[in-house]
Scaffold this motif. Structure first.
Motif: not given
Length: 338
Positions: A182-208
Motif C-alpha cells: 500500500l505504500c506504493l499508492f497515495e492517500r490511503v487511509s488504514v485502520t488497524l484493529i487489534s488487541p494491543p499485544e497483537l498490534a501491527m509492528p511499529q516499523d510498518l506503522v511508521e512506514r505507512l
C-alpha cells in the motif's frame, strides 16, 4: 524490476509500475484459469513446491497455476518428509533441488529462511511465506482483488483507498506484506484493529505514515468499521504463539457477522480474508451468515490467487508473449459458477 530469472522474495522488490504489469498479465490469464482456453507454454518445465508449514490454498494454487501453464509439479510437504529432518542445511537442499526444478516455491516457518534458500538456488525461488515475515504473492492477490472489487463498483483507482485490517496484526504476514504494498499508492487511509499485544509492528506503522497515509489504531472493531472500502479480517496465528492457551486469550475477540456489518459498514464495503477463516465456535471471525452477502469476496480472493501466481510464473520464466501462441480451446465440459 527485471522479472525474467528473478527471485520473488519480498514486496520490497516492486515499484508501482511493476504491480500494474503483474496485474495486466494476471488479467491475460483469466481464460486459462476459467478453463476456457488451454496453454502448454511451460510444457516440460518442473515446479518444485516445497512447503515446510501447513498450507492448502497457497500450495495448491501455486501448483494449479503452474499446471494451467502446461508445467509439472513436484511437492515436498513437511520437514519429516525431507532431508532437512536428517540435518541437511538449507544451502545443500537448495543446491540439490534447484537441479531438479526450473522454479521453486518455498514456505518455511523461520523468517528470512526463503531468502537464505534462494541465495543458494540455481533457479528462481518464489516466497510462499516465511514465518511471520512476508507473504508477497498473497499481498499481490489481495491488492488485485481490491482493484477488481472496486472496479465492479465503478472505481478505477486504488489511490484514496480506505481499508481496515482486523485481528492478529503482529504475526499476520499477509497484512505485513499488504502494508508494504500500500505504500506504493497515495492517500490511503488504514485502520488497524487489534488487541494491543497483537498490534501491527511499529516499523510498518511508521512506514505507512512516511508514505503519506493516514493510520488509525484501535482495539474496538464495531465503531472502526464506518467509512471504509475494504474490511480485511485475519485469524489468530496460533502457530506463532508459545502455546495454544496463549492464542486462546485472543481468539474470538473480533467477530464480524451480518448484523454488525449492516449496523456499522457502508453498503458496498468489501469483506476480505486471506483464509483459512477460523470457523470454530470460539473464534468465528467471519460468521457463516455472511456467506450470502454479495460483498463477501473471500472466495473470489482465493480464485484470484491462481491468476496472480500464473502471472508470476509467466514473468519469471519469461514466457508472457508466448502464452497465447501455445493455446487452444478446451475439449471438455467447462461450465462454472463464478
Amino acid at each position: 524490476m527485471k522479472f525474467a530469472g528473478s527471485h520473488i522474495l519480498s514486496i520490497e522488490q516492486f515499484e508501482r509500475q511493476d504491480i500494474e504489469r503483474i496485474f495486466d498479465v494476471a488479467d491475460m490469464m483469466i481464460p486459462y484459469a476459467h478453463r476456457e482456453r488451454v496453454t502448454k507454454v511451460l510444457d516440460g518445465a518442473i515446479l518444485g513446491n516445497m512447503f515446510f508449514e501447513p498450507s492448502t490454498r497457497t500450495r495448491v494454487s501455486f501448483g494449479c497455476a503452474f499446471n494451467l501453464l502446461g508445467g509439472e509439479v513436484r511437492e515436498t510437504t513437511g520437514f519429516e518428509s525431507s532431508a532437512i529432518a536428517k540435518g541437511e542445511s538449507l544451502y545443500d537442499t537448495a543446491r540439490v533441488l534447484s537441479g531438479y526444478s526450473d522454479v521453486i516455491v518455498m514456505r518455511h516457518p523461520a523468517s528470512g529462511s526463503v531468502a537464505e534458500f534462494a541465495a543458494a538456488s540455481r533457479v528462481p525461488v518464489l516466497n510462499g511465506g516465511d514465518g511471520a515475515n512476508e507473504h508477497p504473492s498473497q499481498a499481490l492477490l489481495d491488492l488485485y482483488t481490491i482493484r477488481k472489487e472496486l472496479q465492479h463498483q465503478g472505481r478505477n483507482d486504488l489511490d484514496g483507498l480506505r481499508i481496515a485490517m482486523i485481528g492478529d496484526l503482529k504475526y499476520g504476514r499477509t497484512v505485513h506484506s499488504l502494508c508494504k504494498l500500500l505504500c506504493l499508492f497515495e492517500r490511503v487511509s488504514v485502520t488497524l484493529i487489534s488487541p494491543p499485544e497483537l498490534a501491527m509492528p511499529q516499523d510498518l506503522v511508521e512506514r505507512l505514515r512516511e508514505a503519506g497515509h493516514s493510520v488509525f489504531q484501535s482495539n474496538v472493531m464495531e465503531d472502526s468499521l464506518a467509512h471504509i472500502d475494504i474490511c480485511y479480517s485475519t485469524r489468530i496465528q496460533e502457530e506463532r504463539f508459545a502455546d495454544r492457551a496463549e492464542a486462546d486469550m485472543y481468539r474470538g475477540r473480533y467477530r464480524l457477522n451480518q448484523a454488525i456489518y449492516t449496523a456499522y459498514c457502508e453498503p458496498n464495503t468489501v469483506i476480505m480474508h486471506p483464509l483459512p477463516r477460523d470457523s470454530r465456535v470460539e473464534a468465528n471471525e467471519l460468521d457463516n451468515d455472511l456467506n450470502d452477502n454479495p460483498n463477501l469476496a473471500i472466495f473470489r480472493q482465493a480464485d484470484n490467487g491462481v491468476l496472480v501466481r500464473m502471472a508470476l510464473f509467466a514473468m519469471v520464466l519469461d514466457v508472457v508473449d508466448q502464452v497465447d501462441k501455445n493455446a487452444r480451446d478446451v475439449n471438455w465440459y467447462t461450465e462454472r459458477r463464478f
